[in-house]
Design a protein around this motif. Structure first.
Motif, PDB file in Angstrom:
ATOM      1  N   ALA A   1       3.356   1.303   3.508  1.00 46.75           N
ATOM      2  CA  ALA A   1       3.177   2.031   2.247  1.00 46.75           C
ATOM      3  C   ALA A   1       2.669   1.070   1.192  1.00 46.75           C
ATOM      4  CB  ALA A   1       4.482   2.676   1.790  1.00 46.75           C
ATOM      5  N   ILE A   2       1.734   1.535   0.391  1.00 52.38           N
ATOM      6  CA  ILE A   2       1.217   0.738  -0.720  1.00 52.38           C
ATOM      7  C   ILE A   2       1.358   1.551  -1.997  1.00 52.38           C
ATOM      8  CG2 ILE A   2      -1.151   1.457  -0.180  1.00 52.38           C
ATOM      9  CD1 ILE A   2      -2.060  -1.269  -1.360  1.00 52.38           C
ATOM     10  N   LEU A   3       1.972   0.939  -3.010  1.00 53.65           N
ATOM     11  CA  LEU A   3       2.249   1.600  -4.279  1.00 53.65           C
ATOM     12  C   LEU A   3       1.513   0.878  -5.394  1.00 53.65           C
ATOM     13  CD1 LEU A   3       4.639   2.412  -2.346  1.00 53.65           C
ATOM     14  CD2 LEU A   3       6.085   2.492  -4.373  1.00 53.65           C
ATOM     15  N   GLN A   4       0.725   1.630  -6.138  1.00 51.72           N
ATOM     16  CA  GLN A   4      -0.029   1.077  -7.256  1.00 51.72           C
ATOM     17  C   GLN A   4       0.928   0.846  -8.430  1.00 51.72           C
ATOM     18  OE1 GLN A   4      -2.272  -0.101 -10.094  1.00 51.72           O
ATOM     19  NE2 GLN A   4      -1.832   2.044 -10.523  1.00 51.72           N
ATOM     20  N   THR A   5       0.774  -0.285  -9.098  1.00 58.42           N
ATOM     21  CA  THR A   5       1.743  -0.758 -10.091  1.00 58.42           C
ATOM     22  C   THR A   5       1.515  -0.203 -11.488  1.00 58.42           C
ATOM     23  OG1 THR A   5       1.914  -2.843  -8.875  1.00 58.42           O
ATOM     24  CG2 THR A   5       2.688  -2.847 -11.160  1.00 58.42           C
ATOM     25  N   TYR A   6       0.261  -0.038 -11.879  1.00 60.54           N
ATOM     26  CA  TYR A   6      -0.056   0.211 -13.284  1.00 60.54           C
ATOM     27  C   TYR A   6      -0.247   1.693 -13.595  1.00 60.54           C
ATOM     28  CZ  TYR A   6      -0.271  -4.758 -13.855  1.00 60.54           C
ATOM     29  OH  TYR A   6       0.083  -6.085 -13.900  1.00 60.54           O
TER      30      TYR A   6
ATOM     31  N   THR B   1       2.237  -3.058  -4.670  1.00 57.41           N
ATOM     32  CA  THR B   1       3.280  -3.594  -3.801  1.00 57.41           C
ATOM     33  C   THR B   1       3.156  -2.908  -2.447  1.00 57.41           C
ATOM     34  OG1 THR B   1       4.878  -1.946  -4.577  1.00 57.41           O
ATOM     35  CG2 THR B   1       4.891  -4.091  -5.676  1.00 57.41           C
ATOM     36  N   VAL B   2       3.498  -3.644  -1.397  1.00 58.50           N
ATOM     37  CA  VAL B   2       3.434  -3.132  -0.035  1.00 58.50           C
ATOM     38  C   VAL B   2       4.837  -3.083   0.551  1.00 58.50           C
ATOM     39  CG1 VAL B   2       2.674  -3.671   2.318  1.00 58.50           C
ATOM     40  CG2 VAL B   2       1.062  -3.834   0.414  1.00 58.50           C
ATOM     41  N   HIS B   3       5.152  -2.015   1.228  1.00 53.40           N
ATOM     42  CA  HIS B   3       6.420  -1.861   1.932  1.00 53.40           C
ATOM     43  C   HIS B   3       6.130  -1.690   3.421  1.00 53.40           C
ATOM     44  CE1 HIS B   3       8.783  -1.236  -1.805  1.00 53.40           C
ATOM     45  NE2 HIS B   3       7.625  -0.763  -2.234  1.00 53.40           N
ATOM     46  N   ARG B   4       6.976  -2.259   4.248  1.00 58.97           N
ATOM     47  CA  ARG B   4       6.858  -2.158   5.710  1.00 58.97           C
ATOM     48  C   ARG B   4       5.442  -2.543   6.155  1.00 58.97           C
ATOM     49  NH1 ARG B   4      12.023  -1.722   7.483  1.00 58.97           N
ATOM     50  NH2 ARG B   4      11.283  -0.831   9.449  1.00 58.97           N
ATOM     51  N   ALA B   5       5.023  -3.735   5.760  1.00 53.15           N
ATOM     52  CA  ALA B   5       3.663  -4.186   6.053  1.00 53.15           C
ATOM     53  C   ALA B   5       3.342  -4.158   7.540  1.00 53.15           C
ATOM     54  CB  ALA B   5       3.456  -5.592   5.501  1.00 53.15           C
ATOM     55  N   HIS B   6       4.360  -4.345   8.375  1.00 54.87           N
ATOM     56  CA  HIS B   6       4.136  -4.376   9.823  1.00 54.87           C
ATOM     57  C   HIS B   6       4.777  -3.168  10.507  1.00 54.87           C
ATOM     58  CE1 HIS B   6       2.512  -8.360   9.280  1.00 54.87           C
ATOM     59  NE2 HIS B   6       3.594  -8.703   8.621  1.00 54.87           N
TER      60      HIS B   6
END
Length: 259
Positions: free
Chosen positions: A77-82, A17-22
């Motif tokens: 921010a990018i968060l890995q899911t698994y 998931t990505v947060h604050r992509a821009h």
């Protein structure tokens, strides 16, 4: 040759998931062990939920911290899911720790005797798209000014193999210590803070992926930050650390980027 069997089904979430992509901040936050999901096709890997909730299953508290810090900095921010037990997204694919059969003394039945197709499916469907998105973001931002600054966020268990770890946090690095040492010194200036220098782990090409590949190979300012899990295992702790890092990190950049 037949292609590997599909791992992720229609009901499984995306691998990140990505947060604050821009976001306008130069900081790019990554969290390789943020999630603890397991693809439905893998069941529970033969583990109880209590085992999956332990530090072996994910970096406890880091998802909440990353989300809060992303908001405060206006940072991508990018968060890995698994779960890292499915595949560890901070290990080279050829590393022994990429897919473990035993973690901190706990056997992982679902990871025993995996064939090449099973391993490849995890790499192609979880590891590869996560790192491709990081690469895409760093490529885009590297064409702009200021250059991106990579912060890899992790957490560590307070006790490991019977050793009570004394650090509240640790900064990790390999060949390039510019940001790590600046952050170390700033954190040590905080009242009562015990800060490890390449503790509780040290980065290497054989044991780590994010810093060598996304940081060093690009010549970016970067750091891997480890925070003790009991300090961020609830919302209050995550907020406290997000506020601290949002105050400290931007203040370090002028001295590191001048000239």
């Amino acid at each position: 040759m037949d292609s590997p069997a599909t791992l992720l089904g229609a009901d499984d979430p995306a691998p990140f998931t990505v947060h604050r992509a821009h976001g306008d901040s130069p900081f790019v936050l990554i969290a390789d062990h943020a999630g603890q999901r397991i693809p439905a096709r893998l069941g529970d890997l033969g583990l109880s939920q209590a085992e999956l909730d332990r530090h072996i299953g994910w970096d406890i508290g880091i998802a909440g911290l990353a989300e809060r810090l992303s908001e405060k900095l206006d940072a991508f921010a990018i968060l890995q899911t698994y779960s890292r037990l499915v595949i560890d997204c901070n290990r080279p694919l050829e590393a022994p720790g990429s897919i473990v059969a035993v973690s901190d003394g706990t056997a992982i039945p679902g990871n025993e005797s995996l064939d090449d197709d099973a391993r490849t499916a995890r790499a192609l469907e979880i590891f590869a798209p996560y790192h491709a998105r990081i690469t895409q973001e760093l490529d885009r931002r590297s064409e702009e000014s200021p250059a991106p600054v990579l912060v890899s966020l992790h957490s560590f268990t307070p006790v490991f193999a019977g050793f009570v770890r004394p650090w509240h946090t640790g900064v990790l690095y390999h060949r390039d210590a510019r940001l790590a040492h600046a952050l170390r010194d700033a954190l040590r200036a905080e009242a009562g803070m015990v800060v490890g220098d390449n503790e509780p782990y040290a980065v290497s090409d054989t044991s780590d992926f994010a810093v060598p590949v996304h940081g060093e190979q690009r010549g970016l300012l970067h750091v891997e930050l480890e925070i003790r899990q009991d300090l961020i295992d609830d919302a209050a702790g995550q907020e406290e650390w997000a506020e601290r890092l949002a105050r400290i990190l931007p203040a370090l950049l002028p001295d590191l980027t001048h000239g």
